[in-house]
Design an enzyme around this catalytic site. Structure first.
Site, short mmCIF file in Angstrom:
data_model
loop_
_atom_site.label_atom_id
_atom_site.label_comp_id
_atom_site.label_asym_id
_atom_site.label_seq_id
_atom_site.Cartn_x
_atom_site.Cartn_y
_atom_site.Cartn_z
N GLY A 92 -3.60 1.65 -6.27
CA GLY A 92 -4.51 2.17 -5.26
C GLY A 92 -3.81 2.77 -4.06
NE ARG A 138 1.41 -11.12 6.80
CZ ARG A 138 0.79 -10.06 6.31
NH1 ARG A 138 -0.52 -9.95 6.42
NH2 ARG A 138 1.47 -9.10 5.72
CG HIS A 147 -6.36 -9.68 3.00
ND1 HIS A 147 -5.33 -10.19 3.75
CD2 HIS A 147 -5.87 -8.51 2.47
CE1 HIS A 147 -4.28 -9.39 3.68
NE2 HIS A 147 -4.59 -8.36 2.92
N PRO A 158 -9.49 -2.82 0.15
CG PRO A 158 -11.64 -2.62 1.05
CD PRO A 158 -10.59 -1.86 0.31
CB VAL A 159 -7.92 -7.93 -1.48
CG1 VAL A 159 -8.08 -9.04 -0.47
CG2 VAL A 159 -7.64 -8.50 -2.85
NE ARG A 217 -5.15 -6.18 5.02
CZ ARG A 217 -4.84 -6.70 6.20
NH1 ARG A 217 -5.72 -6.69 7.19
NH2 ARG A 217 -3.65 -7.23 6.40
CB THR A 266 -6.38 -2.83 -5.11
OG1 THR A 266 -5.48 -2.67 -6.20
CG2 THR A 266 -6.71 -1.47 -4.50
CG ASP A 282 -4.56 -12.90 5.63
OD1 ASP A 282 -4.66 -11.93 6.38
OD2 ASP A 282 -4.72 -12.82 4.38
CB THR A 283 -3.21 -19.07 4.09
OG1 THR A 283 -4.63 -19.00 4.26
CG2 THR A 283 -2.78 -20.53 4.02
P1 NAD Z 1 1.94 2.23 -3.98
O1 NAD Z 1 1.48 3.59 -3.57
O2 NAD Z 1 3.40 1.92 -3.89
O3 NAD Z 1 1.50 1.94 -5.49
C1 NAD Z 1 0.24 2.20 -5.96
C2 NAD Z 1 0.36 2.53 -7.44
O4 NAD Z 1 -0.95 2.66 -7.98
C3 NAD Z 1 1.11 3.84 -7.71
O5 NAD Z 1 2.21 3.62 -8.58
C4 NAD Z 1 0.04 4.72 -8.36
O6 NAD Z 1 0.56 5.62 -9.33
C5 NAD Z 1 -0.88 3.67 -8.98
N1 NAD Z 1 -2.21 4.18 -9.29
C6 NAD Z 1 -3.03 4.90 -8.50
N2 NAD Z 1 -4.18 5.19 -9.16
C7 NAD Z 1 -4.09 4.61 -10.37
C8 NAD Z 1 -4.95 4.54 -11.49
N3 NAD Z 1 -6.14 5.13 -11.49
N4 NAD Z 1 -4.54 3.86 -12.58
C9 NAD Z 1 -3.32 3.25 -12.60
N5 NAD Z 1 -2.47 3.29 -11.57
C10 NAD Z 1 -2.84 3.96 -10.47
O7 NAD Z 1 1.08 1.17 -3.14
P2 NAD Z 1 1.44 -0.35 -2.84
O8 NAD Z 1 2.22 -0.43 -1.58
O9 NAD Z 1 1.97 -0.94 -4.09
O10 NAD Z 1 -0.02 -0.94 -2.52
C11 NAD Z 1 -0.98 -1.08 -3.57
C12 NAD Z 1 -2.25 -1.71 -3.02
O11 NAD Z 1 -1.99 -3.06 -2.61
C13 NAD Z 1 -2.84 -1.02 -1.78
O12 NAD Z 1 -4.24 -0.94 -1.89
C14 NAD Z 1 -2.43 -1.93 -0.64
O13 NAD Z 1 -3.30 -1.83 0.48
C15 NAD Z 1 -2.57 -3.28 -1.33
N6 NAD Z 1 -1.91 -4.41 -0.65
C16 NAD Z 1 -2.57 -5.58 -0.70
C17 NAD Z 1 -2.04 -6.69 -0.08
C18 NAD Z 1 -2.82 -7.99 -0.13
O14 NAD Z 1 -2.53 -8.93 0.61
N7 NAD Z 1 -3.82 -8.09 -1.00
C19 NAD Z 1 -0.82 -6.61 0.59
C20 NAD Z 1 -0.15 -5.39 0.60
C21 NAD Z 1 -0.71 -4.27 -0.01
#
Ligand code: NAD
Length: 319
Positions: free
Chosen positions: A84, A156, A180, A126-127, A93, A124, A153-154
């Site tokens: 994403g 952190r 989150h 907003p989770v 987010r 992904t 967050d917990t």
């Molecule tokens: P990134 O851009 O490095 O990686 C995202 C990957 O998703 C890319 O490799 C892209 O090709 C792939 N992708 C996009 N659309 C796709 C599809 N339709 N099918 C398959 N793959 C697809 O991003 P990242 O830094 O790895 O972050 C990914 C997600 O995680 C973001 O939404 C980010 O906000 C989230 N995140 C969540 C937390 C959390 O605590 N839950 C923490 C950090 C980041």
């Protein structure tokens, strides 16, 4: 017995970006699964990450790591979604909702075509909203759809408190619940060290337990991601470890208590929304959700957090 469990386990990671690959790296070092498969719309990236990790196999327990496609989800125990778009500096987010919902609509049917028994683990953002989306798009039972929620967050919260109190974060028992995101809620009333409530523990080590102290700690926790994104563009190591902890608890049937996001029903009057509260995690996914004894102001904040999420969920158009 332990080896029998790990010998059969496969974790598929959809989204081989910074989060997906950091998670795979932590999972590989932890030695708790026998197979890791990367799936990404960017096949080259998935192949590159698999190859890079494979070159470290002489330093860790055996694990098969490869790039694949959705048919490889057929025998996966857990399918982790980390695909994403990401936050730009200063962006919330929730601003990612619609772009990432479109991505969930592409991914989920391709996974469920091959596997209707796995556990979904969503990272992904907003989770909480994406966890709800995957739940509805998959039609899976609620216990099998888990969001990483406030596990980060917990962590952190425990780190920042531990730094102040000069103790090991693993000895701080304190939770962030709710979204989150910006409306997350610190559960101060139950925070404790060595079974001693924080309000009694702080004076013991010469710290004041007052609003100034509480606000300064929580502010650091709440703005942590914004700060890191400002500094280096993304966050990924700590979430990689958090996802690994959840997977470990599932594959080893641990009944660990973790703040993960899942469907909440009748929790202080909150229903039909995904958010985090401490939950028992085992081979079934969410085995139980703990009914905490919250104080009135904490319940009020949790309601506000649920409202923020519900409003966003209601803006989604399901197929
Ligand atoms: P990134 O851009 O490095 O990686 C995202 C990957 O998703 C890319 O490799 C892209 O090709 C792939 N992708 C996009 N659309 C796709 C599809 N339709 N099918 C398959 N793959 C697809 O991003 P990242 O830094 O790895 O972050 C990914 C997600 O995680 C973001 O939404 C980010 O906000 C989230 N995140 C969540 C937390 C959390 O605590 N839950 C923490 C950090 C980041």
């Amino acid at each position: 017995m332990f080896f029998a469990v790990i010998a059969l386990s496969r974790v598929a990671i959809v989204g081989a970006g910074f989060v997906g690959s950091s998670f795979a790296y932590a999972l590989m070092i932890r030695g708790i699964t026998s197979e890791i498969v990367f799936i990404d719309i960017d096949k080259k990236r998935a192949e590159g990450e698999a190859l890079d990790l494979n070159h470290g196999l002489s330093f860790v327990r055996p694990v098969k790591i490869c790039a694949g496609d959705y048919s490889d989800c057929e025998t996966a125990d857990i399918v982790v979604i980390s695909a994403g778009t990401t936050q730009k500096p200063g962006q919330s987010r929730l601003a990612l909702t619609h772009s990432n919902f479109e991505i969930m609509k592409q991914i989920v049917p391709q996974v469920t075509r091959y596997n209707s028994e796995c556990i979904f683990l969503i990272a992904t953002n907003p989770v909480d909203v994406m966890t709800y989306a995957v739940l509805k798009l998959s039609g899976f039972p609620a216990r099998k759809v888990v969001g990483s929620g406030t596990i980060l967050d917990t962590s952190r919260f425990r780190y920042v408190l531990a730094e102040h109190l000069k103790i090991d974060p693993r000895n701080v028992h304190a939770y962030i619940i709710g979204e989150h995101g910006d409306s997350e809620v610190p559960v101060w009333s139950l925070a404790n060290v060595a079974g001693t409530r924080l309000r009694e523990y702080c004076p013991l080590c010469g710290e004041k337990y007052d609003m100034k102290f509480l606000n300064s700690i929580f502010q650091k926790v709440k703005t942590a991601a914004y700060e890191i994104i400002e500094l280096k563009g993304r966050t990924y190591y700590a979430i990689g470890l958090g996802l690994t902890r959840i997977v470990e608890s599932i594959l080893r049937n641990e009944n660990a208590i973790l703040t993960v996001s899942s469907l909440i029903q009748d929790y202080y009057g909150i229903s039909d929304v995904c958010l985090s509260v401490p939950s028992i995690i085992n081979r079934e996914g969410i085995a139980d959700i703990l009914r905490l004894s919250l104080e009135e102001n904490e319940v009020e904040l949790l309601h506000k957090s649920a409202e923020v999420l519900k409003k966003t969920i209601n803006s989604l158009e399901f197929p």
